[in-house]
Design a protein around this motif. Structure first.
Motif, PDB file in Angstrom:
ATOM      1  N   GLY A  50       0.798  -1.223   0.000  1.00 49.83           N
ATOM      2  CA  GLY A  50       0.000   0.000   0.000  1.00 49.83           C
ATOM      3  C   GLY A  50       0.824   1.264   0.000  1.00 49.83           C
TER       4      GLY A  50
ATOM      5  N   SER B 245       0.660   2.595  -3.558  1.00 49.88           N
ATOM      6  CA  SER B 245      -0.602   3.209  -3.986  1.00 49.88           C
ATOM      7  C   SER B 245      -0.809   4.578  -3.354  1.00 49.88           C
ATOM      8  N   GLN B 246      -0.118   4.859  -2.261  1.00 45.54           N
ATOM      9  CA  GLN B 246      -0.197   6.194  -1.671  1.00 45.54           C
ATOM     10  C   GLN B 246       0.449   7.248  -2.571  1.00 45.54           C
TER      11      GLN B 246
ATOM     12  N   SER C 243      -1.803   5.836  -8.765  1.00 47.09           N
ATOM     13  CA  SER C 243      -2.391   4.605  -9.290  1.00 47.09           C
ATOM     14  C   SER C 243      -1.681   4.094 -10.534  1.00 47.09           C
ATOM     15  N   ARG C 244      -0.700   4.838 -11.025  1.00 39.75           N
ATOM     16  CA  ARG C 244       0.058   4.418 -12.212  1.00 39.75           C
ATOM     17  C   ARG C 244       1.472   4.951 -12.088  1.00 39.75           C
TER      18      ARG C 244
ATOM     19  N   LEU D  25       3.413  -3.840  -6.776  1.00 43.47           N
ATOM     20  CA  LEU D  25       2.557  -2.898  -7.499  1.00 43.47           C
ATOM     21  C   LEU D  25       1.227  -3.552  -7.869  1.00 43.47           C
TER      22      LEU D  25
ATOM     23  N   ALA E 118      -0.967  -3.843  -4.943  1.00 47.43           N
ATOM     24  CA  ALA E 118      -1.494  -2.535  -4.540  1.00 47.43           C
ATOM     25  C   ALA E 118      -2.451  -1.950  -5.568  1.00 47.43           C
TER      26      ALA E 118
ATOM     27  N   VAL F 243      -1.577  -0.873  -8.589  1.00 44.70           N
ATOM     28  CA  VAL F 243      -0.891   0.205  -9.306  1.00 44.70           C
ATOM     29  C   VAL F 243      -0.470  -0.302 -10.684  1.00 44.70           C
TER      30      VAL F 243
END
Length: 369
Positions: free
Chosen positions: A23, A26-27, A30-31, A54, A57, A59
């Motif tokens: 996580g 992802s903070q 998103s890419r 990734l 998460a 991502v």
């Protein structure tokens, strides 16, 4: 004098650090664009771990693997364009110092489409660079924790560093297992780079307080490991790998605040013109640097030797044996031509060195290697 330390990177270290909490990625967005080279990220297992983290998460990612040693500004500029085209919200650098330094530059290019490749050196950005996450795979540069990016200008072939708060990573992972696949020669060169960072910074005016404590721990981790590399001539075990890697991180924290001394910019000459790996290129000038320390900073030298449990002559012998370079035989004219690059603006690294090195003295050192 007052001392200052600043290092805003969130550093996660230890076995399994990358996948311990996916996580964290992802903070940042998103890419992402993964910035790396062709080999070490794969052979070390770091790329595979990062991809799993990734994906866990949620991502999305695109891979740019065009970064070579001594990264070109053109490659970083190209990667920045790819980041924009793919909608990357952060950059993930994986590798040794070259991909990590490159990732910092890519983040600036990505958010500033108006920049030409050479504009990176001006450090004038209309928009803040994208966030950067880093995963190190060598025990050398300490780039994980510095606000420095060393890039090569395609037009001149010269290495030049850029630094400032915009070049800090938001997140860095330090897991020594990613260094296990390095061969002996690469291990030695990167270890010499880490040691050069630590000992050059030790003699700068800014090295005091907490920074001096960090440097002392760097000596305790790095020097026995270097001695082992000299004595065995073999790739080290996991415990020594960990000491080298964490030693490089301590040294990175120190140079981030203190900077390096003259072996670094003078060593660039050997890398640019003779193809000498960066760590060994810097180490080639450490004996001369330490001789100056004995003359101009004897108390600091005595303290460093005491921490390492080493005497001066043995220190130089080990460094020379590990560096193991031929004599280059530059003429005085060649040496002065190389040193001319510093004539108008001598590097701060010269002034920070014991006795404050002059450009003429730098030319003399080049004529002696």
């Amino acid at each position: 004098m007052p001392f200052e330390m600043y290092m805003p990177v969130r550093l996660v270290w230890g076995d399994g650090a990358v996948n311990a909490d996916p996580g964290r990625f992802s903070q940042l967005g998103s890419r992402c664009l993964i910035v790396t080279g062709k080999h070490s990220a794969i052979s070390s297992g770091a790329l595979g771990d990062a991809q799993r983290a990734l994906e866990t998460a949620g991502v999305a990612y695109t891979l740019y693997d065009g970064i070579g040693q001594n990264p070109l500004i053109s490659a970083c500029h190209e990667a920045g364009a790819m980041a924009r085209e793919t909608g990357a919200q952060f950059i993930l650098g994986i590798g040794g110092g070259s991909p990590l330094d490159a990732a910092k530059a890519v983040a600036a290019y990505a958010s500033n489409p108006q920049l030409e490749a050479s504009d990176i050196y001006k450090k004038i950005f209309a928009h803040a660079p994208l966030p950067v996450a880093l995963i190190g795979t060598t025990a050398g540069t300490g780039s994980e924790v510095t606000a420095v990016s060393v890039l090569t200008d395609d037009a001149t072939g010269r290495k030049k560093s850029i630094s400032g708060p915009a070049f800090y990573a938001a997140l860095a992972f330090a897991d020594p297992k990613y260094t296990y696949s390095l061969d002996y020669d690469f291990t030695v060169s990167t270890a010499l780079d880490a040691f050069a960072h630590n000992i050059e910074a030790w003699f700068t005016p800014k090295c005091g307080g907490v920074l001096k404590a960090l440097a002392a721990e760097g000596f305790r981790l790095l020097w026995p490991s270097l001695t082992q590399l000299k004595n065995t001539g073999e790739v080290p075990g996991e415990a020594t790998r960990a000491n080298l890697y964490y030693g490089s991180i301590y040294a990175g924290m120190v140079i981030n605040n203190c900077g390096t001394a003259f072996p670094h910019p003078v060593g660039y000459i050997l890398t640019e013109n003779c193809g000498v790996p960066h760590g060994k290129a810097c180490a080639a000038f450490l004996p001369a640097f330490l001789e100056r320390a004995r003359r101009f900073a004897p108390d600091a030298l005595t303290e460093a030797l005491s921490i390492m449990g080493e005497d001066f002559d043995a220190l130089l012998q080990t460094l020379r044996q590990l560096t193991n370079l031929p004599r280059f035989g530059f003429s005085r004219e060649q040496a002065e031509a190389y040193a001319a690059r510093w004539q108008d603006e001598p590097p701060l690294n010269f002034k920070s060195s014991p006795g404050s090195l002059t450009v003429a003295e730098a030319a003399g050192l080049l004529a002696e290697v």
